[in-house]
Motif scaffolding. Structure first.
Motif, PDB file in Angstrom:
ATOM      1  N   LEU A 305      -3.893 102.788 -37.363  1.00 38.45           N
ATOM      2  CA  LEU A 305      -2.588 102.235 -37.006  1.00 38.45           C
ATOM      3  C   LEU A 305      -2.478 100.760 -37.383  1.00 38.45           C
ATOM      4  O   LEU A 305      -1.550 100.346 -38.084  1.00 38.45           O
ATOM      5  CB  LEU A 305      -2.348 102.419 -35.504  1.00 38.45           C
ATOM      6  CG  LEU A 305      -1.094 101.750 -34.937  1.00 38.45           C
ATOM      7  CD1 LEU A 305       0.162 102.380 -35.527  1.00 38.45           C
ATOM      8  CD2 LEU A 305      -1.083 101.855 -33.409  1.00 38.45           C
ATOM      9  N   LEU A 306      -3.441  99.953 -36.947  1.00 37.48           N
ATOM     10  CA  LEU A 306      -3.370  98.525 -37.198  1.00 37.48           C
ATOM     11  C   LEU A 306      -3.548  98.207 -38.678  1.00 37.48           C
ATOM     12  O   LEU A 306      -2.932  97.271 -39.201  1.00 37.48           O
ATOM     13  CB  LEU A 306      -4.414  97.780 -36.360  1.00 37.48           C
ATOM     14  CG  LEU A 306      -3.946  97.315 -34.975  1.00 37.48           C
ATOM     15  CD1 LEU A 306      -3.591  98.507 -34.087  1.00 37.48           C
ATOM     16  CD2 LEU A 306      -5.026  96.484 -34.283  1.00 37.48           C
ATOM     17  N   GLY A 307      -4.398  98.984 -39.364  1.00 36.20           N
ATOM     18  CA  GLY A 307      -4.567  98.766 -40.797  1.00 36.20           C
ATOM     19  C   GLY A 307      -3.289  99.045 -41.563  1.00 36.20           C
ATOM     20  O   GLY A 307      -2.913  98.294 -42.474  1.00 36.20           O
ATOM     21  N   SER A 308      -2.589 100.122 -41.203  1.00 38.10           N
ATOM     22  CA  SER A 308      -1.313 100.442 -41.853  1.00 38.10           C
ATOM     23  C   SER A 308      -0.264  99.386 -41.549  1.00 38.10           C
ATOM     24  O   SER A 308       0.528  99.009 -42.421  1.00 38.10           O
ATOM     25  CB  SER A 308      -0.826 101.819 -41.385  1.00 38.10           C
ATOM     26  OG  SER A 308      -1.755 102.825 -41.719  1.00 38.10           O
ATOM     27  N   ILE A 309      -0.271  98.892 -40.324  1.00 30.81           N
ATOM     28  CA  ILE A 309       0.660  97.829 -39.943  1.00 30.81           C
ATOM     29  C   ILE A 309       0.398  96.572 -40.761  1.00 30.81           C
ATOM     30  O   ILE A 309       1.326  95.888 -41.215  1.00 30.81           O
ATOM     31  CB  ILE A 309       0.550  97.547 -38.430  1.00 30.81           C
ATOM     32  CG1 ILE A 309       1.151  98.708 -37.629  1.00 30.81           C
ATOM     33  CG2 ILE A 309       1.237  96.236 -38.064  1.00 30.81           C
ATOM     34  CD1 ILE A 309       0.931  98.612 -36.144  1.00 30.81           C
ATOM     35  N   ALA A 310      -0.894  96.262 -40.973  1.00 28.42           N
ATOM     36  CA  ALA A 310      -1.245  95.067 -41.751  1.00 28.42           C
ATOM     37  C   ALA A 310      -0.778  95.191 -43.198  1.00 28.42           C
ATOM     38  O   ALA A 310      -0.263  94.229 -43.783  1.00 28.42           O
ATOM     39  CB  ALA A 310      -2.753  94.833 -41.703  1.00 28.42           C
ATOM     40  N   VAL A 311      -0.956  96.376 -43.796  1.00 28.91           N
ATOM     41  CA  VAL A 311      -0.543  96.577 -45.185  1.00 28.91           C
ATOM     42  C   VAL A 311       0.968  96.459 -45.323  1.00 28.91           C
ATOM     43  O   VAL A 311       1.480  95.882 -46.289  1.00 28.91           O
ATOM     44  CB  VAL A 311      -1.031  97.955 -45.684  1.00 28.91           C
ATOM     45  CG1 VAL A 311      -0.423  98.289 -47.042  1.00 28.91           C
ATOM     46  CG2 VAL A 311      -2.549  97.981 -45.777  1.00 28.91           C
TER      47      VAL A 311
END
Length: 437
Positions: A305-311
């Protein structure tokens, strides 16, 4: 990278042009694989590498009070001064070696605690070994954490780091779930040959080779060489220059204060594990493995979730999300009784990724030649929050568990407010593009 707020701050943070070429795709892939494999091993040994819950349960079993049970977690945070000293001592071409030594020493200190548990020594010596582990491992963890992000800064692109963090923290916490569930079985005392204290010793025996292997893997990181030569300053002028340079920037100052407050809130975790006596009427040891499994199971889902948000939305967005999850976990622990209370550890485990994404924010807005130094100043945040676990334990001894929970929630809310004031990355560009603009 460019900021969506106050472009003037961009030039202040990245005023010095990096003297690095872009990492090659092969280099980025190699470093991503090493980072991924390293965290699998670190998480597999999570019951002993993440000091707090298991150590609190063991010290509680050894007969100490809540404050002493929380001391290893406090001593871990005292290691925050280590990275700043090492950033002064270590030249750019030795930054990789620092990580190798840090994990090698960590493996050795686990062996020390293991030895005290398999031999018939007094409880005082065992508690002393656990406190010693907290202090030494705190220094090593802080140094490894700071330099690991600097290694990624020199061996990956900004977008590449976002992908590596998403994949790594999306999958590797599964190893912690397996390790924690295994710890739950081991600590259940169902095996006659693993009765206390050999059950705890078995957890340490698993951690020793895991961290030794991480030390070996860390020697295989590939880095873009830094052309600039590090300036030679005496230690005290270097410390003063580093701290003054860091705090002269508003964005980095806000990030540091938010980091301190967030760490203070998360340091409530050992106290939360001891709360099982009240919430469920059972000994903390009975749930240590399950708590760790929930903690890292939710971290796994949050990693994607957080990785996708960062991208998609930039490097500030996952820090905000982690802060919201931290507040939710603390509030859940306060309000929900019985077995449902255990869900708070899942929410806090997800929020724990703030410890990866806030440093990623700092290193991403830092020139590569200053990445280790700025990460080292950021590491003073946990040092400043080192009173947190002992404070939560003292609050519980004096006023009950709810007093500890209330202070942790207030601290997390103030941290979240500061994160909202950080400038955000709007889109991804190279550092050279900023300089030309």
């Amino acid at each position: 990278p460019t900021f969506s707020q106050n472009p003037r701050e961009t030039s202040e943070i990245l005023s010095e042009q990096d003297e690095l070429s872009e990492p090659t795709p092969a280099m980025e892939r190699n470093n991503g694989i090493i980072f991924f494999l390293s965290y699998i091993l670190i998480y597999l040994a999570a019951p002993v590498t993440y000091i707090g819950i298991v150590q609190a349960a063991l010290i509680d079993k050894l007969g100490a009070n809540y404050m002493v049970a929380s001391l290893p977690a406090s001593l871990v945070l005292l290691g925050g001064l280590g990275p700043l000293i090492f950033s002064w001592l270590v030249p750019y071409h030795r930054e990789r070696s620092v990580i190798v030594w840090a994990y090698g020493i960590n493996s050795s200190i686990l062996a020390v605690v293991f030895t005290t548990l398999i031999f018939p020594v007094s409880n005082t010596i065992r508690i002393g070994a656990l406190l010693f582990q907290g202090f030494v491992q705190g220094i090593c963890n802080s140094v490894a954490h700071a330099f690991k992000f600097q290694i990624l800064r020199r061996g990956t692109t900004t977008q590449g780091r976002a992908r590596i963090l998403r994949i790594s923290f999306g999958f590797t916490p599964l190893a912690a779930v397996l390790g924690s569930l295994g710890a739950q079985v081991i600590l259940s005392e169902k095996f006659s040959f693993l009765q206390y204290p050999l059950d705890f010793a078995c957890l340490y025996a698993i951690g020793i080779p895991c961290l030794a292997t991480v030390a070996f893997l860390s020697s295989r990181y590939q880095l873009i060489p830094v052309k600039k030569k590090k300036e030679n300053f005496p230690l005290l002028p270097y410390l003063w220059k580093s701290i003054r340079s860091f705090f002269s920037n508003r964005a980095l100052s806000l990030a540091w204060i938010a980091y301190v407050l967030w760490y203070f809130s998360m340091s409530c975790m050992p106290n939360l594990s001891l709360y099982t006596k009240v919430a469920m009427g059972r000994a903390p040891k009975e749930f240590s493995g399950l708590i760790m499994a929930l903690r890292f199971g939710f971290k796994c889902a949050a990693g994607f979730l957080l990785g996708s948000i960062a991208v998609k939305w930039g490097i500030r967005a996952p820090v905000i999300t982690a802060g919201l999850l931290t507040v939710a976990g603390l509030a859940w622990a306060w309000l929900v009784p019985g077995y449902g209370y255990l869900l708070s550890f899942g929410l806090l485990g997800a929020g724990e990724l703030g410890g990866a994404y806030l440093p990623n924010y700092v290193v991403s807005v830092s020139p590569a030649t200053e990445g280790a130094r700025n990460m080292s100043v950021l590491a003073l945040g946990p040092l400043s929050a080192s009173i947190g676990p002992a404070t939560h334990g003292a609050l519980t001894d004096g006023f009950g568990f709810k007093a500890s929970f209330a202070v942790a929630i207030i601290s997390a809310l103030f941290s979240l407010r500061l994160v909202f004031r950080l400038p955000n990355f709007e889109r991804k560009q190279s550092t050279k593009e900023i300089t030309h603009k």
